[in-house]
Scaffold this active site. Structure first.
Site, short mmCIF file in Angstrom:
data_model
loop_
_atom_site.label_atom_id
_atom_site.label_comp_id
_atom_site.label_asym_id
_atom_site.label_seq_id
_atom_site.Cartn_x
_atom_site.Cartn_y
_atom_site.Cartn_z
N SER A 31 21.00 -15.73 4.41
CA SER A 31 20.25 -15.21 5.55
C SER A 31 21.17 -14.61 6.61
CB SER A 31 19.41 -16.32 6.17
OG SER A 31 18.47 -16.82 5.24
N CYS A 70 18.74 -21.09 1.84
CA CYS A 70 17.43 -21.24 2.47
C CYS A 70 16.31 -20.65 1.62
CB CYS A 70 17.44 -20.59 3.85
SG CYS A 70 15.82 -20.62 4.66
N CYS A 75 15.10 -24.18 2.41
CA CYS A 75 13.92 -24.21 3.29
C CYS A 75 12.64 -23.74 2.62
CB CYS A 75 14.18 -23.35 4.52
SG CYS A 75 15.84 -23.36 5.15
N LYS A 78 11.49 -25.78 -0.57
CA LYS A 78 11.18 -27.12 -0.09
C LYS A 78 9.85 -27.13 0.65
CE LYS A 78 12.38 -28.02 3.88
NZ LYS A 78 13.24 -28.05 5.08
N TYR A 127 15.00 -9.20 -0.51
CA TYR A 127 16.28 -9.15 0.19
C TYR A 127 17.16 -8.04 -0.37
CZ TYR A 127 16.00 -13.22 3.26
OH TYR A 127 15.68 -14.08 4.28
N SER A 174 27.07 -23.37 2.47
CA SER A 174 27.55 -24.69 2.09
C SER A 174 26.89 -25.14 0.80
CB SER A 174 27.26 -25.71 3.21
OG SER A 174 25.85 -25.82 3.41
N TYR A 210 17.84 -34.97 7.02
CA TYR A 210 16.71 -34.08 6.77
C TYR A 210 16.26 -34.15 5.31
CZ TYR A 210 17.64 -30.97 10.88
OH TYR A 210 17.81 -30.43 12.11
N ALA A 212 16.91 -36.05 2.78
CA ALA A 212 16.48 -37.33 2.22
C ALA A 212 15.03 -37.65 2.59
CB ALA A 212 17.41 -38.45 2.69
N GLU A 214 12.74 -35.65 3.76
CA GLU A 214 11.80 -34.63 3.29
C GLU A 214 11.45 -34.84 1.82
OE1 GLU A 214 12.96 -31.02 6.39
OE2 GLU A 214 13.94 -31.11 4.44
N ASP A 335 26.65 -21.73 7.91
CA ASP A 335 27.07 -23.09 7.54
C ASP A 335 28.54 -23.19 7.19
OD1 ASP A 335 24.39 -23.57 7.81
OD2 ASP A 335 24.12 -24.52 5.85
N THR A 343 19.17 -22.17 9.41
CA THR A 343 19.01 -20.76 9.06
C THR A 343 18.79 -19.87 10.28
OG1 THR A 343 18.19 -21.29 6.86
CG2 THR A 343 17.60 -19.13 7.75
N HIS A 469 -8.38 -27.66 24.36
CA HIS A 469 -9.10 -28.88 23.97
C HIS A 469 -10.17 -28.59 22.93
CE1 HIS A 469 -10.63 -32.94 24.50
NE2 HIS A 469 -11.85 -32.42 24.52
N GLU A 474 -2.31 -30.29 23.65
CA GLU A 474 -2.63 -30.44 25.07
C GLU A 474 -1.98 -31.68 25.69
OE1 GLU A 474 -6.75 -31.41 26.11
OE2 GLU A 474 -7.10 -31.94 24.01
#
Length: 495
Positions: A31, A70, A75, A78, A127, A174, A210, A212, A214, A335, A343, A469, A474
């Site tokens: 990214s 990502c 991301c 996942k 991409y 990474s 994160y 673990a 998730e 990273d 990201t 509401h 709120e």
């Protein structure tokens, strides 16, 4: 060799230099790298090259793909799995809303896996088209730095190509790491977890970050037995302690077996699966063991030492506040620099690199009030300072406002799971220093709160805002009473 560069906070607008094959060559098409290359062309770079390893859902030293972690194995896939896992509990709750469902509702992992793969292949293509439309020359292969202004690309057939370039940007990201324990080859990382051919019925997860929590939520939502092991008393080290406790309670409430202050000592293959031994002598049988114990910067094969680019003790590239390395013509973002590994942060760093080097406007990334989320079920999202961070930095009183309530949906379904919200406020200035929420739609809500914090909003301004509401959001504008006040220097618990 003469070259324009950032010097003492000043930059010169890019001009095409015919002495080089490229104005910019980017190693890594995740990214951040893609953003930097595209924006560099918009700011005037005429010749931009980029290299990336061949596509594969599971990364290695020689496999990757345009889109990066990502998009291909982080991301995006996942979040697709989080959506898939959320339907299980939602179907349970639906019965209380009048939906008559069969007792047995089947989940087809292979169908979701196919849909996930189709989506990341589609994004990989998008991409590539974005790069082509921006005029970026893409090479498929492994890149390394061979000089301050020279890169080498090893293509898939082994052919080596060498190019001169005015600027080099490293954006190699990474990779997940495995702990050095006996039998570690029996475990998997998040890469493999998103591409398993069969859904495991029982899982042991090592880690409290994160990834673990998730994956614990994902697999539990899909019906697996999940054991989550981590070293600390609570998961998500570095987050607000109160919110960490909320996440831990929710994980247990969803049926996840939480093993605090526990690590793994050995994995043993048996006829019935993997026997997991903990440091407490406990044995757990599992179909799969996930290592979610951290990631390491991808720098080993870049030849940085030979060129003089400095890295730190974990292998991250050292950069200044403009993302420039110790070699003036070589830059790094994302990273691989191990600053704030998100990201959107890599996107910010890529954008500002382009503005600095090719836009003639030196620009430093601002890491304050960056919102982020943990997509456990229900999710946690935060922006700004935690209570602990605010107290550590405080010169006066810190006011903490909290709200804990049963969401309207849960009052009908009977699910015993509270939403928790929190605001941390500077007592002297009334400025809101941090906000956090654990509950349904937390990331969607905190994204809006982040705008307010970026603008320096005060608690009085929150209070004067009319709420929507009925909504959970709120609550952020109706928390009137101070839950507690912490004076500067008061001791804190270390969870």
């Amino acid at each position: 060799m003469a070259r324009k560069m950032l010097i003492d906070g000043e930059a010169n607008k890019a001009t095409n230099d015919e002495r080089y094959d490229f104005d910019l060559f980017v190693i890594g098409a995740g990214s951040g790298g893609v953003r930097a290359s595209r924006f560099s062309t918009q700011f005037g770079a005429k010749k931009v090259g980029m290299c990336e390893l061949p596509f594969h859902p599971v990364s290695s030293e020689v496999l990757g793909g345009v889109g990066g972690t990502c998009v291909l194995r982080g991301c995006v896939p996942k979040k697709i799995c989080v959506y898939g896992a959320s339907f299980g509990p939602e179907l349970e709750d639906a019965r209380s809303f009048g939906w008559e469902l069969n007792e047995n509702v089947d989940f087809n992992w292979k169908k979701l896996l196919q849909k996930k793969t189709e989506e990341i292949v589609r994004l990989n293509g998008i991409y590539k088209r974005m790069l082509a439309n921006a005029g970026v020359k893409l090479f498929e292969g492994e890149g390394k730095v061979v000089g301050p202004n020279e890169v080498e690309v090893t293509q898939l057939d082994g052919t080596k190509l060498s190019y001169s370039t005015k600027h080099i940007l490293i954006a190699t990201g990474s990779r997940a790491q495995r702990p050095p324990i006996p039998g570690q080859e029996l475990g998997i990382t998040s890469d493999e977890a998103l591409s398993l051919e069969e859904l495991p019925k029982s899982v042991v997860i090592l880690g409290g970050g994160y990834i673990a929590v998730e994956f614990a939520s994902i697999w539990r939502g899909m019906g697996a037995t999940v054991n989550l092991c981590f070293r600390k008393e609570l998961p998500l080290r570095g987050f607000d302690d109160e919110m960490r406790a909320v996440v831990a309670r929710n994980l247990e409430g969803r049926g996840i077996h939480v093993h605090a202050q526990t690590t793994l000592s050995e994995l043993v293959k048996t006829d019935n699966g993997i026997k997991v031994r903990t440091d407490h002598g406990e044995e757990i049988m599992a179909d799969a063991v996930l290592f979610a114990t951290g990631r390491a910067p991808n720098t080993k094969r870049l030849n940085l030492d030979a060129v003089g680019v400095e890295i730190d003790e974990v292998g991250a590239i050292k950069v200044d506040e403009y993302s420039r390395t110790t070699i003036p013509s070589i830059w790094a973002i994302g990273d691989v620099t191990n600053r704030m590994n998100l990201t959107p942060v890599a996107l910010m760093e890529g954008s500002l690199f382009a503005k600095t080097v090719f836009g003639g406007e030196p620009s430093k990334p601002d890491y304050n009030n960056i919102p982020y989320a943990v997509f456990c079920i229900p999710p946690l999202s935060v922006v700004g300072l935690s209570e602990e961070q605010a107290v550590e930095q405080a010169k006066g009183d810190i006011h903490v406002y909290t709200s804990s309530f049963n969401p309207m949906k849960n009052t009908i379904s009977g699910r015993q799971e509270k939403t928790v919200m929190k605001l941390v406020v500077d007592g002297a200035t009334d400025k809101v220093l941090g906000a956090s929420m654990c509950g349904p739609d937390a990331p969607e809500i905190i994204q809006g709160i982040a705008v307010a914090l970026k603008c320096g909003a005060t608690k009085a301004q929150f209070d004067s805002t009319v709420g929507i509401h009925p909504s959970a959001a709120e609550e952020f504008v109706t928390m009137r009473s101070v839950t507690r006040t912490i004076s500067c220097g008061k001791p804190r618990t270390n969870l």
